[in-house]
Design a protein around this motif. Structure first.
Motif, mmCIF file in Angstrom:
data_model
loop_
_atom_site.group_PDB
_atom_site.id
_atom_site.type_symbol
_atom_site.label_atom_id
_atom_site.label_comp_id
_atom_site.label_asym_id
_atom_site.label_seq_id
_atom_site.Cartn_x
_atom_site.Cartn_y
_atom_site.Cartn_z
ATOM 1 N N PRO A 67 0.839 -1.193 0.000
ATOM 2 C CA PRO A 67 0.000 0.000 0.000
ATOM 3 C C PRO A 67 0.872 1.241 0.000
ATOM 4 O O PRO A 67 2.009 1.212 0.454
ATOM 5 N N SER A 68 0.326 2.339 -0.530
ATOM 6 C CA SER A 68 1.087 3.584 -0.493
ATOM 7 C C SER A 68 1.183 4.055 0.950
ATOM 8 O O SER A 68 0.443 3.591 1.823
ATOM 9 N N SER A 69 2.114 5.000 1.182
ATOM 10 C CA SER A 69 2.336 5.466 2.542
ATOM 11 C C SER A 69 1.053 5.982 3.156
ATOM 12 O O SER A 69 0.719 5.667 4.299
ATOM 13 N N LEU A 70 0.301 6.756 2.369
ATOM 14 C CA LEU A 70 -0.908 7.373 2.917
ATOM 15 C C LEU A 70 -1.969 6.313 3.213
ATOM 16 O O LEU A 70 -2.637 6.360 4.253
ATOM 17 N N VAL A 71 -2.093 5.332 2.298
ATOM 18 C CA VAL A 71 -3.082 4.270 2.517
ATOM 19 C C VAL A 71 -2.744 3.517 3.804
ATOM 20 O O VAL A 71 -3.617 3.248 4.645
ATOM 21 N N ALA A 72 -1.463 3.201 3.959
ATOM 22 C CA ALA A 72 -1.043 2.483 5.166
ATOM 23 C C ALA A 72 -1.324 3.326 6.402
ATOM 24 O O ALA A 72 -1.874 2.840 7.401
ATOM 25 N N ALA A 73 -0.949 4.616 6.328
ATOM 26 C CA ALA A 73 -1.149 5.494 7.480
ATOM 27 C C ALA A 73 -2.633 5.606 7.810
ATOM 28 O O ALA A 73 -3.033 5.556 8.987
ATOM 29 N N LEU A 74 -3.465 5.716 6.771
ATOM 30 C CA LEU A 74 -4.905 5.848 7.018
ATOM 31 C C LEU A 74 -5.478 4.558 7.599
ATOM 32 O O LEU A 74 -6.361 4.598 8.464
ATOM 33 N N ALA A 75 -4.962 3.399 7.123
ATOM 34 C CA ALA A 75 -5.440 2.126 7.675
ATOM 35 C C ALA A 75 -5.122 2.050 9.166
ATOM 36 O O ALA A 75 -5.958 1.619 9.974
ATOM 37 N N ILE A 76 -3.915 2.504 9.531
ATOM 38 C CA ILE A 76 -3.526 2.479 10.952
ATOM 39 C C ILE A 76 -4.368 3.475 11.743
ATOM 40 O O ILE A 76 -4.860 3.172 12.836
ATOM 41 N N ALA A 77 -4.560 4.671 11.168
ATOM 42 C CA ALA A 77 -5.347 5.692 11.863
ATOM 43 C C ALA A 77 -6.774 5.201 12.089
ATOM 44 O O ALA A 77 -7.346 5.388 13.171
ATOM 45 N N ARG A 78 -7.337 4.537 11.076
ATOM 46 C CA ARG A 78 -8.711 4.045 11.176
ATOM 47 C C ARG A 78 -8.832 2.992 12.279
ATOM 48 O O ARG A 78 -9.763 3.018 13.089
ATOM 49 N N ARG A 79 -7.847 2.089 12.298
ATOM 50 C CA ARG A 79 -7.842 1.040 13.321
ATOM 51 C C ARG A 79 -7.710 1.653 14.719
ATOM 52 O O ARG A 79 -8.439 1.291 15.645
ATOM 53 N N ASP A 80 -6.795 2.643 14.847
ATOM 54 C CA ASP A 80 -6.578 3.280 16.150
ATOM 55 C C ASP A 80 -7.816 4.041 16.602
ATOM 56 O O ASP A 80 -8.191 3.989 17.777
ATOM 57 N N LEU A 81 -8.434 4.751 15.662
ATOM 58 C CA LEU A 81 -9.620 5.536 16.020
ATOM 59 C C LEU A 81 -10.724 4.641 16.559
ATOM 60 O O LEU A 81 -11.400 4.981 17.534
ATOM 61 N N LEU A 82 -10.893 3.467 15.892
ATOM 62 C CA LEU A 82 -11.898 2.508 16.370
ATOM 63 C C LEU A 82 -11.609 2.148 17.830
ATOM 64 O O LEU A 82 -12.512 2.094 18.667
ATOM 65 N N GLU A 83 -10.326 1.918 18.100
ATOM 66 C CA GLU A 83 -9.950 1.552 19.475
ATOM 67 C C GLU A 83 -10.179 2.711 20.438
ATOM 68 O O GLU A 83 -10.674 2.531 21.544
ATOM 69 N N PHE A 84 -9.787 3.910 20.000
ATOM 70 C CA PHE A 84 -9.905 5.076 20.889
ATOM 71 C C PHE A 84 -11.354 5.310 21.294
ATOM 72 O O PHE A 84 -11.656 5.528 22.467
ATOM 73 N N VAL A 85 -12.249 5.294 20.288
ATOM 74 C CA VAL A 85 -13.627 5.667 20.619
ATOM 75 C C VAL A 85 -14.306 4.583 21.454
ATOM 76 O O VAL A 85 -15.330 4.833 22.084
ATOM 77 N N ARG A 86 -13.724 3.375 21.465
ATOM 78 C CA ARG A 86 -14.302 2.347 22.335
ATOM 79 C C ARG A 86 -13.708 2.405 23.739
ATOM 80 O O ARG A 86 -14.061 1.595 24.599
ATOM 81 N N ASP A 87 -12.784 3.349 23.952
ATOM 82 C CA ASP A 87 -12.196 3.514 25.280
ATOM 83 C C ASP A 87 -12.953 4.641 25.991
ATOM 84 O O ASP A 87 -12.919 5.786 25.566
ATOM 85 N N ARG A 88 -13.661 4.288 27.044
ATOM 86 C CA ARG A 88 -14.548 5.279 27.671
ATOM 87 C C ARG A 88 -13.781 6.462 28.244
ATOM 88 O O ARG A 88 -14.289 7.574 28.284
ATOM 89 N N ARG A 89 -12.530 6.213 28.680
ATOM 90 C CA ARG A 89 -11.751 7.332 29.234
ATOM 91 C C ARG A 89 -11.603 8.431 28.196
ATOM 92 O O ARG A 89 -11.716 9.609 28.481
ATOM 93 N N THR A 90 -11.373 7.993 26.950
ATOM 94 C CA THR A 90 -11.189 8.967 25.875
ATOM 95 C C THR A 90 -12.448 9.812 25.717
ATOM 96 O O THR A 90 -12.380 11.030 25.597
ATOM 97 N N LEU A 91 -13.603 9.144 25.728
ATOM 98 C CA LEU A 91 -14.853 9.875 25.540
ATOM 99 C C LEU A 91 -15.083 10.865 26.677
ATOM 100 O O LEU A 91 -15.516 11.990 26.455
ATOM 101 N N VAL A 92 -14.770 10.414 27.894
ATOM 102 C CA VAL A 92 -14.977 11.305 29.049
ATOM 103 C C VAL A 92 -14.099 12.535 28.928
ATOM 104 O O VAL A 92 -14.550 13.670 29.063
ATOM 105 N N ILE A 93 -12.813 12.286 28.620
ATOM 106 C CA ILE A 93 -11.872 13.406 28.538
ATOM 107 C C ILE A 93 -12.245 14.322 27.369
ATOM 108 O O ILE A 93 -12.173 15.542 27.455
#
Lengths: 260, 730
Positions: free
Chosen positions: B7-33
């Protein structure tokens, strides 16, 4: 000309600088090969250099000298090429607790450049192959350790690599989980994958691997099939692999003590 | 087209960002903060501030509001005086009653009762009118009016001022009567009629505008800190969390570059940080709309038409840049951490430091200008204050504001890029990635005995030293005889001794206790050559430094620098020479060399002694040495001296030449003052803190340059072969 081995390790060396300034020689010139459709067991005690060797193979560590090739790609010259052709499950590999198996597979599929059109099919096939369909959408944090290890394996297989490297994959599993995993690996070998797995639980893989590489203090002390190892190291006896292992590392230890 | 599996650099970066975002929003601490904290913080703070402000202004109003004054009158002409008062009360128009009391109530009191009435508070003032009041007024004399107050309940300042204001009007009425009686026009009394024209409808902004500006400044700093807090948990989760869960390796063996992984992680964290910023801004806007109702009247000054929209856009754009820096900072700081807990421990002090930097943008000395907009974590506050206007400066708009925003954004981009490079370097570092969990708190654990400290341990006595430097100012009297040794002990020796003992390093190795020259029969002679060279270098460098200071800064030294100079001169002149020398030269030379050229230099050089690390260590210790001297105008000189001293230790492998050089450097003022009669210009320069002498005599500059050259030569002769530290690693 015989086909090139899928994994070809040639004289890998890894030295570290410890925090007190001393040099730690973790791996001292390790060489071996793994052919397609072959499962090779990398055996050694804790600290023998198994994990360091596998990490160099997985391009996580740069070798001090020597090199290795995975499906024709050199770990020094083309690490990205190696990663495209290698599935790696480390001893400490975990899974993202808040993501489901389906999401994990899909995200790594994207990272490996699988097109969006075929990605769902590939993920569904993997889930079925690994018997994870029933819990495909459950957060991985709520799966059993056996299921989690299968998710790890699926993550490493998503791009269908010719080579599969597993570092102590059965460590966290009970007897049933370990057997299921090894059965799965046997199926993958039958499909033509070259599999290299390290372990110190010899009895589990004694009859499953085609060949064994025994390392001690960073050096290969013995290599061969179970039968040839028994013939070489405990001739005249039909002993277990464990006996071979002890005989080999004793000789290895004596050998390294003789070194200046 | 990229082949399959790459994958191109941006595609790879976006895939990682998408995966991380999914994790972040499922972390309640993040939502509270991200969402709940800003939603709760601003209303609570705004309500508390508005109510506090209202109470405070009400108190001020109550104290300064017109109050009725009760005046007791006695004496023969009391009735006449009362009539005068009554006339002024009745005839003065409302707009001329500025500063008056609410009312002036008069009562006849007998002299016998007056004291007790005053004491009981029944009357505020007691006036005994003099006989012949009318005649005195008509005779154009000045009539004394003596208003008594109670000794037990003295009238307050406001009452006195309001009474005086009323009496001035009464006096004016009397004057007007005299002018009329003399047959002159009353315009004689008012030669000028002054008024403002062209005022906006609302008149000038009320004085309380400053309060709103201060509140807005505080809000901007809070917005900075809370936006940074939005990056806190995601950044910890992004790399340290992956290490803790054992998933980082799975990413590192993905077919993309480390920089793509870091970019993906950054984009994920940035998304949450920006969401936090948006939630905060929305909360601020909603809160401000509500809080206006609770603020006292006249406190809120409206911005000019269109300025609010322009200011809001500039502020938000600048804060978006800050959000990127915040996300990158949090990632860079937590990348080396092995676990979430370790990352939290590392990140918390950074948040405090960043708050301090953001707060520094509110200091009165910091001007709102494009250059200040470049400071990371303070620039966005500078831009916002420039856009909104501070109490002292009008809001800037148009090109000036656009320039400030552009500078702030460019600086943010550059800093973010640098931090992401640092993150990628750290992430790829094998020692960091695969170090054992036991190494996490190494600098805080008592380690096994070894040769030298490491870089983190080198920093420990510096941090403690800066604290010691601050606290010692409060602990010691102004007398330099005590201040110097106490400061050296608290800021240098105690932290060094404690950390040195705790870290169990080889003292000889760390502090380079050895001969300046090695090998050969002439070792003693070559060592003497090095030491003599170091002394000449130190003395020459002081004089050249003083000359440079005079040439560059002339008379523009700060008050602090002049004060320090005069105190040092007084010490040299008033104390025995040996005591002054010990305090100014010996004690600092030994203590500071042990810390900077001993501990800090050794720590930053570390075990893996490469040329690059050696130079980095020399520069870092010189910078710390310069900072330790606190006065900005002395920093360039101390930095250069620090470099020279560092190079001396690196060349000789010994701390002794550095001590000798430092000693000679600090001894120069005493030497000069001893021969002050021969060099009046120099003496004056030192005595006045370089205030009036424009230049040093040329002969002295030439002599100093010669001393530096000869000193360098002597050191070079002594340390052959060169680069002892590099060639003989120990």
């Amino acid at each position: 000309m015989p086909p090139e081995p899928v994994i070809d390790v040639a004289g890998l060396v890894k030295h570290y600088h410890a925090s007190d300034g001393t040099v730690v020689r973790a791996v001292n010139g390790v060489s071996f090969t793994v052919e397609a459709g072959e499962m090779v067991g990398l055996l050694g005690a804790n600290g023998a250099g198994k994990t360091t060797t596998l990490r160099m193979l997985a391009t996580l560590l740069k070798p001090t000298s020597g090199t290795a090739r995975v499906a024709g790609c050199d770990i020094r010259d083309d690490p990205v090429g190696v990663r495209r052709r290698l599935g790696y499950v480390s001893a400490t590999t975990g899974v993202a607790d808040r993501l489901s198996a389906r999401e994990i597979f899909a995200s790594f599929g994207r990272l490996h450049g699988l097109p969006d059109e075929t990605l769902p099919d590939r993920v569904a096939t993997l889930l079925e192959q690994l018997d994870l369909t029933g819990c495909a959408d459950r957060p991985a944090g709520r799966l059993s350790s056996g299921q989690r290890q299968r998710v790890s394996l699926g993550r490493a297989l998503v791009h269908d690599p010719p080579a599969l490297v597993l570092d102590e994959p059965t460590n966290a599993l009970d007897v049933i989980g370990a057997r299921d995993l090894l059965d799965l690996l046997a199926r993958l070998r039958a499909e033509g994958h070259a599999i290299l797995l390290s372990t110190h639980r010899l009895h589990e893989i004694e009859n499953r691997c085609d060949r064994f590489v025994i390392i001690h203090d960073g050096s290969v002390v013995a290599t061969g099939t179970r039968e040839s190892l028994v013939a070489d190291w405990i001739p005249g006896r039909d002993g277990e692999l464990e006996e071979v292992f002890f005989a080999a590392i004793r000789t290895g230890a004596a050998h390294s003590e003789l070194q200046p | 087209m990229t082949p399959r599996g790459q994958p191109s650099s941006l595609v790879a970066a976006l895939a990682i960002a998408r995966r991380d975002l999914l994790e972040f929003v499922r972390d309640r601490r993040t939502l509270v903060i991200t969402l709940l904290l800003p939603m709760a913080t601003y209303p609570i703070l705004a309500l508390a501030t508005a109510l506090g402000l209202r109470t405070a202004t009400q108190e001020i109003d109550a104290r300064t509001a017109p109050a009725p004054i009760r005046v007791g009158l006695s004496g023969p002409d009391a009735a006449l005086f009362a009539a005068l008062v009554q006339r002024t009360l009745e005839t003065t128009p409302r707009n001329e009653r500025t500063g008056w009391p609410a009312d002036v109530a008069l009562a006849d009191v007998s002299k016998a009762d007056a004291e007790s009435l005053l004491d009981r508070g029944a009357i505020d003032l007691w006036i005994v009118t003099q006989p012949g009041l009318l005649a005195a007024l008509q005779a154009q004399q000045t009539v004394p009016i003596r208003a008594r107050v109670s000794a037990r309940q003295p009238a307050n300042v406001t009452l006195r001022e309001q009474f005086l204001a009323f009496m001035r009007t009464l006096g004016r009425d009397v004057t007007r009567g005299r002018v009329t009686a003399a047959g002159l026009p009353t315009t004689l009394l008012e030669p000028l009629d002054v008024a403002f024209e062209g005022d906006p409808a609302g008149g000038p902004p009320p004085m309380e505008h400053n309060v709103v500006s201060t509140l807005a400044g505080g809000m901007l700093v809070l917005l900075t800190v809370l936006t940074l807090t939005g990056a806190f948990y995601p950044a910890i989760d992004a790399i340290a969390g992956e290490k803790e869960r054992g998933t980082i390796e799975t990413l590192l063996i993905a077919p993309c570059r480390i920089s793509d992984i870091v970019l993906g992680k950054f984009l994920g964290v940035l998304a949450i940080t920006l969401a936090t910023l948006v939630a905060n801004v929305m909360s601020i806007a909603a809160t401000a709309a509500v809080a206006v109702r609770y603020l006292p009247q006249g406190v809120v000054a409206a911005l000019p038409e269109g300025a609010l929209a322009q200011a809001s856009i500039a502020t938000i754009v600048a804060f978006c840049g800050m959000a990127a820096v915040a996300a990158a900072t949090c990632l860079a700081v937590t990348t080396a951490s092995k676990s979430g807990k370790e990352a939290q421990n590392t990140l918390t002090p950074v948040i405090l430091l960043v708050s301090a930097v953001a707060g520094s943008a509110l200091l009165p000395g910091v001007r709102t200008g494009p250059l200040f907009a470049a400071i990371p974590f303070a620039g966005q506050v500078v831009v916002a204050r420039s856009a909104l206007g501070t109490g002292a400066e009008e809001p800037s708009g148009g090109l000036v504001l656009a320039l400030a925003v552009a500078v702030s954004l460019l600086s943010s981009l550059a800093v973010t890029w640098l931090l992401l490079q640092l993150t990628a370097l750290t992430l790829a570092d094998e020692d960091v990635l695969f170090r054992g969990p036991d190494v996490a708190g190494t600098p805080l654990h008592r380690p096994a005995r070894r040769r030298r400290p490491n870089a983190v341990q080198a920093l420990l006595p510096l941090v403690a030293g800066f604290a010691g430097l601050w606290y010692s100012q409060g602990l010691v009297p102004n007398d330099l005889r005590w201040a110097i040794p106490v400061q050296q002990v608290l800021a240098v020796l105690v932290p060094l001794a404690l950390v040195g003992w705790w870290q169990r390093v080889d003292l000889r190795e760390t502090f380079s206790w050895r001969w300046p020259a090695v090998g050969g029969a002439d070792r003693a002679a070559r060592s003497a050559s090095v030491m003599l060279g170091a002394v000449l270098l130190g003395g020459g460098l002081f004089l050249l430094g003083a000359a440079a200071l005079l040439a560059w800064q002339g008379g523009t030294t700060s008050a602090e620098a002049r004060q320090l100079s005069s105190r040092l001169v007084a010490l040299i002149q008033d104390q025995p020479r040996w005591l002054a020398w010990a305090l100014i030269a010996l004690v600092p030379a030994v203590c500071e060399e042990l810390l900077f050229r001993g501990w800090v230099l050794a720590g930053f050089v570390g075990h893996a002694r490469t040329r690059q690390r050696l130079w980095t260590a020399i520069v870092v210790q010189a910078a710390a040495f310069a900072l330790f001297h606190l006065l900005p105008e002395r920093m360039p000189q101390t930095f250069l001296l620090g470099l020279v001293l560092g190079v001396l230790v690196a060349l000789t492998g010994s701390l002794w030449p550095a001590i000798a050089c430092h000693l000679a450097h600090n001894s120069m003022p005493i030497v000069i003052l001893a021969f002050a009669g021969d060099m009046p210009d120099l003496a004056e320069a030192i005595e006045t803190g370089a205030s009036s002498a424009a230049m040093l005599p040329q002969s002295i500059i030439v002599a100093a340059a010669a001393a530096v050259a000869i000193g360098s030569g002597l050191v070079a002769i002594g340390v052959r072969p060169w680069n002892r530290l590099m060639e003989h690693p120990r």
